[in-house]
Design an enzyme around this catalytic site. Structure first.
Site, PDB file in Angstrom:
ATOM      1  N   THR A 106       0.665  -1.313   0.035  1.00 41.78           N
ATOM      2  CA  THR A 106       0.007   0.068   0.006  1.00 41.78           C
ATOM      3  C   THR A 106       0.781   1.400  -0.263  1.00 41.78           C
ATOM      4  OG1 THR A 106      -1.507   1.428   1.674  1.00 41.78           O
ATOM      5  CG2 THR A 106      -0.119  -0.562   2.505  1.00 41.78           C
ATOM      6  N   GLU A 108       0.230   3.672   1.920  1.00 47.02           N
ATOM      7  CA  GLU A 108       0.319   4.075   3.323  1.00 47.02           C
ATOM      8  C   GLU A 108       1.843   3.710   3.812  1.00 47.02           C
ATOM      9  OE1 GLU A 108      -1.801   5.440   5.692  1.00 47.02           O
ATOM     10  OE2 GLU A 108      -2.492   6.365   3.849  1.00 47.02           O
ATOM     11  N   TYR A 131      -1.694   0.270  10.805  1.00 52.20           N
ATOM     12  CA  TYR A 131      -1.955  -0.398   9.603  1.00 52.20           C
ATOM     13  C   TYR A 131      -0.707  -0.488   8.844  1.00 52.20           C
ATOM     14  CZ  TYR A 131      -3.668  -0.852   4.907  1.00 52.20           C
ATOM     15  OH  TYR A 131      -3.661  -1.321   3.377  1.00 52.20           O
ATOM     16  N   LYS A 135       1.417  -3.676   7.360  1.00 55.40           N
ATOM     17  CA  LYS A 135       1.765  -3.873   6.108  1.00 55.40           C
ATOM     18  C   LYS A 135       3.361  -4.015   5.732  1.00 55.40           C
ATOM     19  CE  LYS A 135      -2.282  -4.272   3.718  1.00 55.40           C
ATOM     20  NZ  LYS A 135      -2.684  -5.333   2.658  1.00 55.40           N
TER      21      LYS A 135
HETATM   22  O1  F7E Z   1      -8.831   8.249   4.057  1.00 54.57           O
HETATM   23  C1  F7E Z   1      -9.200  11.664   5.298  1.00 54.57           C
HETATM   24  C2  F7E Z   1      -8.299  10.463   5.816  1.00 54.57           C
HETATM   25  O2  F7E Z   1      -9.959   6.293   4.856  1.00 54.57           O
HETATM   26  C3  F7E Z   1      -8.492   8.948   3.046  1.00 54.57           C
HETATM   27  C4  F7E Z   1      -7.192   2.185   2.378  1.00 54.57           C
HETATM   28  O3  F7E Z   1      -7.744   1.480   1.291  1.00 54.57           O
HETATM   29  O4  F7E Z   1      -6.173   3.551   0.667  1.00 54.57           O
HETATM   30  C5  F7E Z   1      -6.892   3.724   2.128  1.00 54.57           C
HETATM   31  O5  F7E Z   1      -6.418   4.286   2.806  1.00 54.57           O
HETATM   32  C6  F7E Z   1      -8.121  10.425   3.778  1.00 54.57           C
HETATM   33  C7  F7E Z   1      -7.224  10.119   4.888  1.00 54.57           C
HETATM   34  O6  F7E Z   1      -8.297   6.113   2.843  1.00 54.57           O
HETATM   35  C8  F7E Z   1     -12.559  11.394   6.696  1.00 54.57           C
HETATM   36  O7  F7E Z   1      -7.817  11.332   7.176  1.00 54.57           O
HETATM   37  C9  F7E Z   1     -11.101  13.104   5.969  1.00 54.57           C
HETATM   38  O8  F7E Z   1      -6.277  11.196   5.123  1.00 54.57           O
HETATM   39  O9  F7E Z   1     -10.591   6.775   2.534  1.00 54.57           O
HETATM   40  P1  F7E Z   1      -9.647   6.623   3.630  1.00 54.57           P
HETATM   41  P2  F7E Z   1      -6.804   5.897   3.267  1.00 54.57           P
HETATM   42  O10 F7E Z   1      -6.778   6.046   4.699  1.00 54.57           O
HETATM   43  O11 F7E Z   1      -5.994   6.874   2.552  1.00 54.57           O
HETATM   44  C10 F7E Z   1      -4.846   3.031   1.270  1.00 54.57           C
HETATM   45  C11 F7E Z   1      -3.966   3.173  -0.157  1.00 54.57           C
HETATM   46  C12 F7E Z   1      -4.956   1.804   1.924  1.00 54.57           C
HETATM   47  O12 F7E Z   1      -3.999   0.896   1.960  1.00 54.57           O
HETATM   48  C13 F7E Z   1      -5.865   1.609   2.821  1.00 54.57           C
HETATM   49  O13 F7E Z   1      -6.235   0.422   3.273  1.00 54.57           O
HETATM   50  O14 F7E Z   1      -9.193  11.181   3.900  1.00 54.57           O
HETATM   51  N1  F7E Z   1     -10.595  11.848   5.861  1.00 54.57           N
HETATM   52  N2  F7E Z   1     -12.338  12.820   6.546  1.00 54.57           N
HETATM   53  C14 F7E Z   1     -11.283  10.996   6.054  1.00 54.57           C
HETATM   54  N3  F7E Z   1     -11.039   9.545   5.916  1.00 54.57           N
HETATM   55  C15 F7E Z   1     -12.426   8.607   6.127  1.00 54.57           C
HETATM   56  N4  F7E Z   1     -12.003   7.414   6.111  1.00 54.57           N
HETATM   57  N5  F7E Z   1     -13.505   9.195   6.949  1.00 54.57           N
HETATM   58  C16 F7E Z   1     -13.701  10.616   6.893  1.00 54.57           C
HETATM   59  O15 F7E Z   1     -14.618  11.282   7.577  1.00 54.57           O
END
Ligand code: F7E
Length: 309
Positions: A106, A108, A131, A135
């Site tokens: 990922t 991440e 996470y 990973k």
């Molecule tokens: O957050 C911000 C949050 O949870 C994206 C997974 O598939 O991609 C994914 O991880 C961004 C972050 O994805 C909210 O803080 C703001 O900066 O949609 P996300 P993620 O964390 O990037 C990677 C490649 C993976 O490997 C993971 O498994 O958006 N954000 N407000 C928020 N995020 C969430 N979830 N909810 C909010 O309300």
């Protein structure tokens, strides 16, 4: 689904659940799909399954994949995203040494990077969440098994990939579903956390094709899959609100609950190696992706209003 359309016999593993797993149920109608109830952290179950099935290819997409949640469940995350991967690698080494292995690494892993930086297979990993740390263990184990046992094991360092099937608690789907519900008068607003975060969002359909391509290569290797284009969470919200003809400033509320103890502020991938070696090229960008997701969620929200009334 991609493998089934290519004529594969597929074994898909998911944990026992009292609720239906809809994705699995849809696939189950396919005769070449075999659903196996199994927890990937069971150290003997996965190797026994490998021994029994003798797979040609193994795609490890199993994960506790919510980065925010990993701060609340660091040890479960480690078991699923780290330990279970070494169980699978051991199972393959012992029982099916010619089986090719794909590991879902990922973006991440990169963690804290400077804005403007384009990340490739050589860029350093600085994990910022339980996470990402789990990973990274899995990522390193894949290279250990590749080097030590000559296994055909590859990691896809995938940047965010989404679709209409994305879980409702990931930010893209939260936005498309949330805005659709506001548009239909079901909800008043969408609650979000860090809207300054910048991501490189692509369509999951493009990315699964890339995973498959990696396992068709003569030699195993690691590849970045990304679109190379970025948008902030605010940009994504504004774009979907424009589609809905709503003023984004009236649609969202910031809720501290969705802020992470440490967030990754900026991610942009350079997939030139995958393009050069695999011939991989993404067909979607973040705007076409969000448009398709919003259309899907608007139809569902409209149906809900119609059913209720
Ligand atoms: O957050 C911000 C949050 O949870 C994206 C997974 O598939 O991609 C994914 O991880 C961004 C972050 O994805 C909210 O803080 C703001 O900066 O949609 P996300 P993620 O964390 O990037 C990677 C490649 C993976 O490997 C993971 O498994 O958006 N954000 N407000 C928020 N995020 C969430 N979830 N909810 C909010 O309300």
């Amino acid at each position: 689904e991609l493998l089934l359309t290519k004529g594969y016999e597929v074994y898909g593993v998911s944990r026992r659940s009292t609720r239906e797993n809809k994705n699995m149920m849809n696939s189950e109608i396919h005769q070449r799909f075999n659903h196996v109830t199994m927890d990937v952290t069971d150290a003997s179950g996965i190797p026994a399954l490998i021994k029994d099935v003798q797979p040609d290819e193994y795609y490890n997409l199993a994960a506790m994949s919510h980065v925010g949640q990993s701060f609340k469940e660091p040890n479960t995350t480690l078991m699923i995203d780290g330990y279970a991967v070494s169980c699978a690698l051991e199972g393959i080494r012992i029982y099916a040494p010619n089986c090719k292995f794909y590991q879902a690494s990922t973006s991440e892993l990169y963690g804290k990077v400077d804005e403007g930086e384009s990340l490739n297979e050589q860029s350093p990993f600085r994990p910022r969440s339980p996470y990402a740390a789990a990973k990274l263990y899995a990522h390193n184990m894949v290279s250990v098994y590749r080097d030590s046992y000559n296994m055909h094991a590859s990691c896809g360092i995938l940047f965010n990939h989404e679709s209409e099937r994305r879980g409702l608690n990931f930010v893209t789907r939260k936005i498309t579903n949330g805005v659709a519900r506001v548009k239909c008068g079901i909800d008043r607003h969408v609650s979000l956390g860090n809207i300054d975060a910048i991501r490189d969002w692509g369509h999951a359909k493009d990315y699964v094709e890339g995973m498959w391509m990696m396992l068709q290569q003569e030699s195993p290797d690691d590849y970045v899959l990304a679109t190379g284009k970025t948008a902030s969470v605010r940009d994504a919200l504004e774009y979907v609100c424009d589609l809905a003809d709503l003023d984004f400033k009236n649609v969202y509320k910031i809720n501290e609950k969705f802020m992470r103890p440490a967030d990754v502020p900026y991610l942009c991938g350079d997939s030139s190696k995958a393009q050069r070696v695999l011939g991989w090229e993404p067909q979607h960008d973040w705007k076409s992706l969000l448009s398709a997701m919003y259309k899907h969620d608007l139809t569902a929200a409209g149906r809900e209003v119609y059913t209720y009334r």
